[in-house]
Design an enzyme around this catalytic site. Structure first.
Site, PDB file in Angstrom:
ATOM      1  N   SER A   1      47.246  71.900 -28.589  1.00 54.53           N
ATOM      2  CA  SER A   1      47.059  71.635 -29.828  1.00 54.53           C
ATOM      3  C   SER A   1      46.627  72.621 -30.882  1.00 54.53           C
ATOM      4  CB  SER A   1      46.150  70.269 -29.983  1.00 54.53           C
ATOM      5  OG  SER A   1      46.840  69.323 -29.566  1.00 54.53           O
TER       6      SER A   1
ATOM      7  N   LYS B   1      48.376  73.252 -33.878  1.00 57.94           N
ATOM      8  CA  LYS B   1      48.335  72.461 -35.194  1.00 57.94           C
ATOM      9  C   LYS B   1      47.776  73.191 -36.189  1.00 57.94           C
ATOM     10  CE  LYS B   1      48.358  68.032 -32.666  1.00 57.94           C
ATOM     11  NZ  LYS B   1      47.645  67.289 -31.720  1.00 57.94           N
TER      12      LYS B   1
ATOM     13  N   SER C   1      43.321  65.173 -33.849  1.00 54.73           N
ATOM     14  CA  SER C   1      44.365  65.969 -33.137  1.00 54.73           C
ATOM     15  C   SER C   1      45.663  64.986 -33.074  1.00 54.73           C
ATOM     16  CB  SER C   1      43.891  66.690 -31.773  1.00 54.73           C
ATOM     17  OG  SER C   1      44.762  67.464 -31.376  1.00 54.73           O
TER      18      SER C   1
END
Length: 305
Positions: free
Chosen positions: A76, A79, A135
């Site tokens: 993640s 992101k 997240s």
């Protein structure tokens, strides 16, 4: 290590001059003649991460690293680039409708979510909080769909932005960093990630969001109430922490991209695959690296904290 000391000495030169002006000895605790900040030549002890880097938060100059240029899955942390592309596009008050497809997308790989519902409408700015704090892979999908336009268009923009930043060891195949189509199709290097982190933290909106421990969205005409908390343990537990982003998949392990400011000195770093099972290990790795860099500074400036 002499090169390392000279690089960070340049970052803290203004602080050092003030310190000497107040009568603090110019030599560090070891009395070394070549610098005020004597680090252990072997680097920080006990770091479990397979890949890691620490850089100054102003120029992104890497000060210490492990496998700095080895591409690995980043989960993640991807992101961060999703947020950069959205913020650079502007129009953050744009209403974004959460697509129903976002939920099959999250479920396919067991992705973390921001608890969004199909059809609800939030602003892009609100979704950035849902993306970066809990997240939310559902928030990533919704933003990519709106700003691409469409998933493929957005991924193209992510990779074009990486190329413009000179991140040659980085590729994105998914806006969340989920293992789609494979475990290794989204990847980066420790050196590339600290460079990305520096660029992202130069964006005031991004910097504000990742510094937040919590964020509340009240219920509105088109959306449910949401209360989001950061997954970044370092932000809650380490003095001077100001961001940035966690990550975890089976292939990537637990990862953390982080920035801190102590004694007026910004440091940015990353740890990749610190553990297969625990975000605490990634947080502890980050602390070990940061303490190794900051402790000699704080011994010279005991009031800086």
């Amino acid at each position: 290590m002499r090169t390392f000391a000279r690089v960070l000495h340049a970052v803290v030169a203004g602080v050092v001059v003030v310190t000497i002006g107040h009568g603090v000895a110019a030599a560090g605790p070891t009395g070394s003649a070549d610098g005020l900040l004597p680090w252990s030549a072997t680097g920080p002890d006990g770091v479990q991460a397979a890949g890691a880097a620490l850089a100054d938060g102003i120029t992104g100059t890497v000060l210490w690293s492990r496998e700095a240029n080895t591409p690995v899955p980043i989960a993640s942390i991807a992101k961060v680039m999703t947020a950069v592309v959205v913020i650079a596009s502007g129009d953050l008050e744009r209403p974004v409708t959460v697509p129903a497809e976002a939920f099959a997308y999250c479920g396919k790989h067991g992705g973390s979510t921001a608890g969004l519902s199909a059809g609800e409408v939030l602003t892009a700015r609100q979704l950035l909080y849902g993306l970066l704090l809990p997240s939310g892979c559902d928030a990533a999908y919704a933003l990519a769909d709106s700003y691409g336009p469409g998933q493929e268009g957005f991924l193209r923009r992510m990779n074009e932005t990486a190329a413009l930043m000179g991140l040659a060891g980085t590729h994105f195949s998914d806006p969340s960093g989920l293992p789609d189509p494979t475990d290794y199709s989204t990847y980066s290097t420790p050196a590339n990630l600290v460079a990305l982190g520096v660029r992202a933290m130069n964006l005031p909106v991004f910097r504000e969001i990742v510094a937040a421990r919590d964020y509340f969205v009240p219920a509105g005409p088109g959306n449910r109430e949401h209360a989001w908390a950061t997954t970044n343990r370092l932000l809650r537990e380490y003095p001077g922490a100001i961001g940035i982003k966690t990550g975890n998949t089976d292939a990537a392990g637990h990862c953390l991209l982080f920035e801190t400011v102590r004694a007026g000195i910004p440091l940015i770093g990353v740890v990749l695959h610190s553990s297969d099972h625990s975000s605490i290990v990634a947080k502890d790795d980050a602390e070990r690296i940061l303490n190794w860099a900051y402790d000699p500074i704080l011994r010279v400036l005991p009031a800086a904290g």
